[in-house]
Design a protein around this motif. Structure first.
Motif, PDB file in Angstrom:
ATOM      1  N   PRO A  10       0.834  -1.200   0.000  1.00  0.00           N
ATOM      2  CA  PRO A  10       0.000   0.000   0.000  1.00  0.00           C
ATOM      3  C   PRO A  10       0.876   1.260   0.000  1.00  0.00           C
ATOM      4  CG  PRO A  10       0.006  -1.016   2.160  1.00  0.00           C
ATOM      5  CD  PRO A  10       0.702  -1.978   1.240  1.00  0.00           C
ATOM      6  N   THR A  11       0.506   2.233  -0.825  1.00  0.00           N
ATOM      7  CA  THR A  11       1.351   3.399  -1.035  1.00  0.00           C
ATOM      8  C   THR A  11       0.563   4.664  -0.765  1.00  0.00           C
ATOM      9  OG1 THR A  11       2.597   2.225  -2.734  1.00  0.00           O
ATOM     10  CG2 THR A  11       2.784   4.614  -2.707  1.00  0.00           C
ATOM     11  N   GLU A  12       1.162   5.601  -0.033  1.00  0.00           N
ATOM     12  CA  GLU A  12       0.573   6.910   0.221  1.00  0.00           C
ATOM     13  C   GLU A  12       1.458   7.978  -0.414  1.00  0.00           C
ATOM     14  OE1 GLU A  12      -0.388   7.827   4.204  1.00  0.00           O
ATOM     15  OE2 GLU A  12      -1.487   5.960   4.585  1.00  0.00           O
ATOM     16  N   ARG A  13       0.816   8.884  -1.177  1.00  0.00           N
ATOM     17  CA  ARG A  13       1.534   9.978  -1.823  1.00  0.00           C
ATOM     18  C   ARG A  13       0.875  11.303  -1.450  1.00  0.00           C
ATOM     19  NH1 ARG A  13       1.101   6.095  -5.963  1.00  0.00           N
ATOM     20  NH2 ARG A  13       3.130   5.213  -6.585  1.00  0.00           N
ATOM     21  N   LEU A  14       1.717  12.293  -1.175  1.00  0.00           N
ATOM     22  CA  LEU A  14       1.235  13.624  -0.830  1.00  0.00           C
ATOM     23  C   LEU A  14       2.118  14.643  -1.556  1.00  0.00           C
ATOM     24  CD1 LEU A  14      -0.535  15.589   0.824  1.00  0.00           C
ATOM     25  CD2 LEU A  14       1.219  15.440   2.626  1.00  0.00           C
ATOM     26  N   THR A  15       1.456  15.589  -2.259  1.00  0.00           N
ATOM     27  CA  THR A  15       2.189  16.638  -2.965  1.00  0.00           C
ATOM     28  C   THR A  15       1.574  17.985  -2.628  1.00  0.00           C
ATOM     29  OG1 THR A  15       2.719  15.191  -4.833  1.00  0.00           O
ATOM     30  CG2 THR A  15       2.858  17.555  -5.215  1.00  0.00           C
ATOM     31  N   MET A  16       2.406  18.914  -2.155  1.00  0.00           N
ATOM     32  CA  MET A  16       2.037  20.317  -1.969  1.00  0.00           C
ATOM     33  C   MET A  16       3.050  21.131  -2.766  1.00  0.00           C
ATOM     34  SD  MET A  16       0.909  20.420   2.067  1.00  0.00           S
ATOM     35  CE  MET A  16       2.377  19.556   2.636  1.00  0.00           C
ATOM     36  N   PHE A  17       2.755  21.206  -4.070  1.00  0.00           N
ATOM     37  CA  PHE A  17       3.715  21.743  -5.029  1.00  0.00           C
ATOM     38  C   PHE A  17       3.864  23.251  -4.843  1.00  0.00           C
ATOM     39  CE2 PHE A  17       4.977  23.330  -9.192  1.00  0.00           C
ATOM     40  CZ  PHE A  17       6.026  22.485  -9.499  1.00  0.00           C
ATOM     41  N   PRO A  18       5.126  23.757  -4.912  1.00  0.00           N
ATOM     42  CA  PRO A  18       6.402  23.030  -5.068  1.00  0.00           C
ATOM     43  C   PRO A  18       7.113  22.802  -3.746  1.00  0.00           C
ATOM     44  CG  PRO A  18       6.792  25.352  -5.423  1.00  0.00           C
ATOM     45  CD  PRO A  18       5.336  25.222  -5.054  1.00  0.00           C
ATOM     46  N   PHE A  19       6.384  22.968  -2.605  1.00  0.00           N
ATOM     47  CA  PHE A  19       7.069  23.001  -1.327  1.00  0.00           C
ATOM     48  C   PHE A  19       7.470  21.620  -0.815  1.00  0.00           C
ATOM     49  CE2 PHE A  19       3.994  26.490  -1.602  1.00  0.00           C
ATOM     50  CZ  PHE A  19       4.880  27.564  -1.594  1.00  0.00           C
ATOM     51  N   TYR A  20       6.586  20.645  -1.006  1.00  0.00           N
ATOM     52  CA  TYR A  20       6.854  19.361  -0.370  1.00  0.00           C
ATOM     53  C   TYR A  20       6.129  18.260  -1.129  1.00  0.00           C
ATOM     54  CZ  TYR A  20       6.680  15.648   3.178  1.00  0.00           C
ATOM     55  OH  TYR A  20       6.774  14.462   3.844  1.00  0.00           O
ATOM     56  N   ALA A  21       6.791  17.097  -1.236  1.00  0.00           N
ATOM     57  CA  ALA A  21       6.177  15.905  -1.820  1.00  0.00           C
ATOM     58  C   ALA A  21       6.744  14.690  -1.122  1.00  0.00           C
ATOM     59  CB  ALA A  21       6.442  15.819  -3.319  1.00  0.00           C
ATOM     60  N   SER A  22       5.876  13.686  -0.906  1.00  0.00           N
ATOM     61  CA  SER A  22       6.346  12.476  -0.219  1.00  0.00           C
ATOM     62  C   SER A  22       5.652  11.257  -0.794  1.00  0.00           C
ATOM     63  CB  SER A  22       6.077  12.565   1.284  1.00  0.00           C
ATOM     64  OG  SER A  22       4.681  12.515   1.539  1.00  0.00           O
ATOM     65  N   THR A  23       6.364  10.138  -0.729  1.00  0.00           N
ATOM     66  CA  THR A  23       5.826   8.826  -1.078  1.00  0.00           C
ATOM     67  C   THR A  23       6.252   7.860   0.007  1.00  0.00           C
ATOM     68  OG1 THR A  23       5.928   9.258  -3.450  1.00  0.00           O
ATOM     69  CG2 THR A  23       5.799   6.961  -2.765  1.00  0.00           C
ATOM     70  N   GLU A  24       5.306   7.084   0.513  1.00  0.00           N
ATOM     71  CA  GLU A  24       5.628   6.160   1.598  1.00  0.00           C
ATOM     72  C   GLU A  24       4.913   4.839   1.342  1.00  0.00           C
ATOM     73  OE1 GLU A  24       7.962   5.147   4.427  1.00  0.00           O
ATOM     74  OE2 GLU A  24       7.766   7.327   4.102  1.00  0.00           O
ATOM     75  N   SER A  25       5.701   3.750   1.365  1.00  0.00           N
ATOM     76  CA  SER A  25       5.168   2.404   1.218  1.00  0.00           C
ATOM     77  C   SER A  25       6.153   1.438   1.849  1.00  0.00           C
ATOM     78  CB  SER A  25       4.965   2.064  -0.268  1.00  0.00           C
ATOM     79  OG  SER A  25       6.205   1.825  -0.901  1.00  0.00           O
TER      80      SER A  25
END
Length: 507
Positions: free
Chosen positions: A241-256
């Protein structure tokens, strides 16, 4: 006008008088060379089932080799046909259009935008036809749904196209419906309004303001002011299972369970970590500064000064990008070493096939020359080369390159060679102890075994020898003097025999 007529008659008489030179092989089959630059160049070698006729230098070509025939009117048409396979391929003003045919298929394409295809299905006696003038008209057949048609932008139905199982639209972009893996998406004024539905699946969007969709126990997606805020949870029913979060252009993350990555003020800084392989990557001012370490690859990139990327089977290096590049591919079946300056200005590539023990090399300096050594050790050099280093494709080699190649040379390690200058204004061919060359129309010289043939001004003066026999012919006359070496008595004015030489060099 009278001068032109006299010139024409003189030329015609010279062509008639300049008889072709022939040679018999060990089985008595005759080979032929006939040249009258730049109008005609004909060469035949029955021993190799080869013949080639060139008219006006490289413009017209008719060549036969066994059951394969090549016909060309450069650069308009180039056609190759193979009789035993009942197959043919024709290129028209390459790369504008091409036609290919075989017993089970027929294809026509124009710039890949217009395509007409017909081929036989697996079932006996069944065929399938498709045609397309992209994107205006598409017609095809689906085994499940039958014939479908699209007339863009008015109305269309497509199956298994553009990465979708189904596509339906009316007056695009007013309305459209797509189906992919059981998910149905309806678009209204694409791409602004859309609804999503499927098995335990729903969603909608008003792009770029807001959108959300979810599949029960499988995924959940949401965006606000796309691409400023995006959130996604995917693969919830898998072991990753993968979680992605993007607040462009300040922060982006992917976690699995398999991967973690972060990006800060993209493209200024970021990192990723592959938990399964231990691969770690970090970048700053992407793509200029980057490092990677792990089993998959290692990267040190400090552009434009230096870059090196290594995987299990390849290495790629840049120095003062894009000035100097070196790359290698190494595997059990294929190896390649290549050096380049400014991408295509200079290139030197060596390819090897370890299992077969074969090797070939290609060197090019744009726009001056190309050099090639094939797997059999045959080398070739051509000048100039305005397109070959840029797009080394077979279509360029067949349709265009002969038009501008002023000088061509081919040779092997055994001493055999062939040279052509200005489309055979000067040419020579050497095979073993046999030699033939010509500087049109001044001098032609051929030797084969114990025989030789010298011709000045296409037969104004012609001298032949074979063993102890000699022959002299003057003023393009069809007869001459024959004598035996060591004898002072002429043998009479009899029609001379013909000196023969086998040649198959093609201009």
């Amino acid at each position: 006008m009278k001068c032109f007529r006299l010139l024409f008659l003189a030329t015609l008489a010279t062509i008639i008088a300049a008889s072709p030179l022939r040679a018999a092989d060990d089985n008595g089959r005759e080979g032929t060379i006939f040249t009258f630059w730049p109008l005609i160049d004909y060469r035949e070698s029955p021993a190799e089932e080869f013949s080639n006729l060139s008219i006006l230098g490289p413009l017209v070509k008719i060549q036969r080799q066994g059951d394969e025939t090549v016909t060309a009117l450069r650069p308009l048409v180039y056609r190759t046909s193979v009789e035993r396979d009942d197959a043919a391929g024709t290129s028209i003003l390459y790369p504008l259009a091409s036609v290919t045919s075989a017993p089970e298929q027929w294809n026509l394409q124009v710039l890949q935008l217009l395509q007409v295809n017909a081929f036989r299905r697996d079932e006996p006696g069944e065929t399938e036809d498709t045609s397309m003038l992209f994107p205006l008209y598409i017609r095809g057949e689906s085994r499940e749904h039958g014939t479908y048609t699209s007339v863009f932008p008015f109305y269309g139905t497509l199956y298994n196209r553009l990465f979708r199982d189904e596509i339906h639209y009316v007056l695009f972009p007013l309305y459209g419906r797509t189906v992919a893996k059981g998910t149905t998406t309806r678009h209204y004024l694409y791409p602004f309004f859309a609804t999503i539905e499927g098995q335990e699946e729903s969603g909608w969007q008003f792009w770029p303001l807001y959108g959300r969709s979810s599949g029960e126990g499988r995924y959940d997606k949401q965006f606000v002011l796309w691409p400023l805020y995006l959130r996604e949870r995917a693969g919830l029913d898998t072991d990753n299972p993968t979680e992605r979060l993007t607040m462009f252009p300040f922060y982006a993350s992917t976690e699995s369970p398999r991967l973690s990555s972060r990006s800060y003020l993209w493209p200024f800084a970021g990192w990723s970590s592959d938990h399964a392989t231990g691969q770690e990557e970090r970048y700053y001012l992407w793509p200029f500064i980057m490092t990677a370490r792990g089993e998959k690859r290692e990267v040190d990139r400090f552009l434009p000064f230096y870059s090196r990327e290594q995987t299990r089977e390849s290495v790629k290096q840049w120095y003062l990008w894009p000035l100097v590049n070196h790359d290698e591919i190494t595997s059990d079946t294929y190896c390649r070493d290549r050096d380049r300056l400014l991408f295509f200005l200079y290139s030197d590539s060596i390819e090897r096939w370890p299992i077969d023990g074969a090797e070939r090399r290609t060197t090019a300096l744009w726009p001056l020359f190309t050099f090639h050594r094939n797997e059999r050790g045959v080398k070739s050099f051509s000048f100039p080369a305005p397109l070959e280093p840029l797009t080394p494709r077979e279509g360029i080699e067949q349709n265009w390159a002969p038009l501008w190649r002023l000088y061509i040379q081919k040779w092997n390690d055994g001493g055999d060679s062939a040279v052509s200058f200005l489309w055979n204004l000067y040419w020579h061919e050497k095979r073993g102890n046999d030699l033939a060359y010509e500087v049109f129309p001044l001098l032609a010289y051929r030797t084969r075994g114990e025989g030789s043939d010298v011709s000045i001004l296409k037969g104004l003066v012609r001298y032949r020898s074979s063993g102890d026999k000699r022959m002299l012919r003057l003023f393009w006359l069809p007869f001459g003097l024959e004598w035996t070496e060591g004898s002072h008595e002429a043998q009479g004015a009899t029609p001379p025999g013909e000196t023969r030489i086998e040649a198959r060099y093609e201009p």
